[in-house]
Design an enzyme around this catalytic site. Structure first.
Site, PDB file in Angstrom:
ATOM      1  N   ALA A   1       0.840  -1.189   0.000  1.00 39.90           N
ATOM      2  CA  ALA A   1       0.000   0.000   0.000  1.00 39.90           C
ATOM      3  C   ALA A   1       0.880   1.245   0.000  1.00 39.90           C
ATOM      4  CB  ALA A   1      -0.913  -0.008   1.224  1.00 39.90           C
TER       5      ALA A   1
ATOM      6  N   HIS B   1      -7.035  11.439  -7.751  1.00 38.35           N
ATOM      7  CA  HIS B   1      -6.412  10.560  -8.750  1.00 38.35           C
ATOM      8  C   HIS B   1      -6.885  10.906 -10.161  1.00 38.35           C
ATOM      9  CE1 HIS B   1      -4.066   7.469  -6.556  1.00 38.35           C
ATOM     10  NE2 HIS B   1      -4.801   7.877  -5.541  1.00 38.35           N
TER      11      HIS B   1
ATOM     12  N   SER C   1       3.002   2.283  -2.063  1.00 39.36           N
ATOM     13  CA  SER C   1       4.384   2.041  -2.484  1.00 39.36           C
ATOM     14  C   SER C   1       4.775   2.823  -3.732  1.00 39.36           C
ATOM     15  CB  SER C   1       4.594   0.550  -2.744  1.00 39.36           C
ATOM     16  OG  SER C   1       3.780   0.116  -3.822  1.00 39.36           O
ATOM     17  N   GLY C   2       3.773   3.351  -4.441  1.00 39.26           N
ATOM     18  CA  GLY C   2       4.032   4.046  -5.697  1.00 39.26           C
ATOM     19  C   GLY C   2       3.685   3.215  -6.914  1.00 39.26           C
ATOM     20  N   LYS C   3       3.033   2.079  -6.697  1.00 39.64           N
ATOM     21  CA  LYS C   3       2.739   1.179  -7.814  1.00 39.64           C
ATOM     22  C   LYS C   3       1.792   1.803  -8.839  1.00 39.64           C
ATOM     23  CE  LYS C   3      -0.481  -1.367  -4.900  1.00 39.64           C
ATOM     24  NZ  LYS C   3      -0.339  -0.364  -3.841  1.00 39.64           N
TER      25      LYS C   3
END
Length: 174
Positions: A13, A52, A15-17
């Site tokens: 969670a 987002h 993490s920048g994915k």
């Protein structure tokens, strides 16, 4: 840059994915389609979804489908590249709806196999934490871990993300 047919971007969670996955799609140069699985059950989640959407900008076509991303994948057009974000929320939604997880996974995998458009899928790695203290969380962790393994097996490229840094687990970095 050409993406393979299926790319999995996996990480913890925050993490920048999602940032890495969005970058892969935009750098590939096709028409970007964002397949969103999140549901806004409260104001904080609504704000997160709005942030987002704004950060992606107007060049993305967004399809909101919390329970059936396979339909969105099946309807992709020539020249499009899809980002499914994220498989973890999709699985959570299915569990809350008491759906048949095996059947829904099969439907998603069939849509992915039949797609001519490249698809990037974001998913959370949930196995690195502590053992959850309740049965539902343990069931979710087991379901997510199994799904991630089966998805990684089908993927051409698997990219892990930690602290915003990508590392290739399978295939080559696009």
């Amino acid at each position: 840059m050409a993406l393979q047919k299926l790319t999995l971007v996996l990480g913890g969670a925050a993490s920048g994915k999602s940032d890495i996955a969005e970058s892969l799609v935009t750098q590939a140069g096709g028409a970007a389609v964002y397949i969103a699985t999140a549901q806004a059950f409260d104001a904080e989640m609504r704000q997160k979804i709005d942030r987002h959407r704004i950060s992606r900008g107007p060049d993305w076509r967004t399809v909101e489908t919390p329970l059936d991303p396979g339909s969105a994948i099946s309807s992709l057009r020539a020249g499009e590249i899809a980002l499914l974000d994220c498989a973890t929320l999709w699985l959570s939604n299915l569990m809350l709806a008491e759906a048949d997880l095996v059947a829904e996974e099969a439907r998603l995998f069939a849509a992915l196999a039949g797609s001519t458009a490249p698809v990037v899928i974001v998913s959370n790695e949930v196995g690195a934490g502590i053992v959850p203290d309740n049965a539902l969380a343990r069931r979710f962790r087991a379901a997510q871990g199994g799904f991630n393994r089966r998805l990684a097996d089908r993927a051409d490229t698997v990219i892990g993300v930690m602290a915003g840094l990508p590392f290739v687990l399978k295939g080559d970095m696009p």
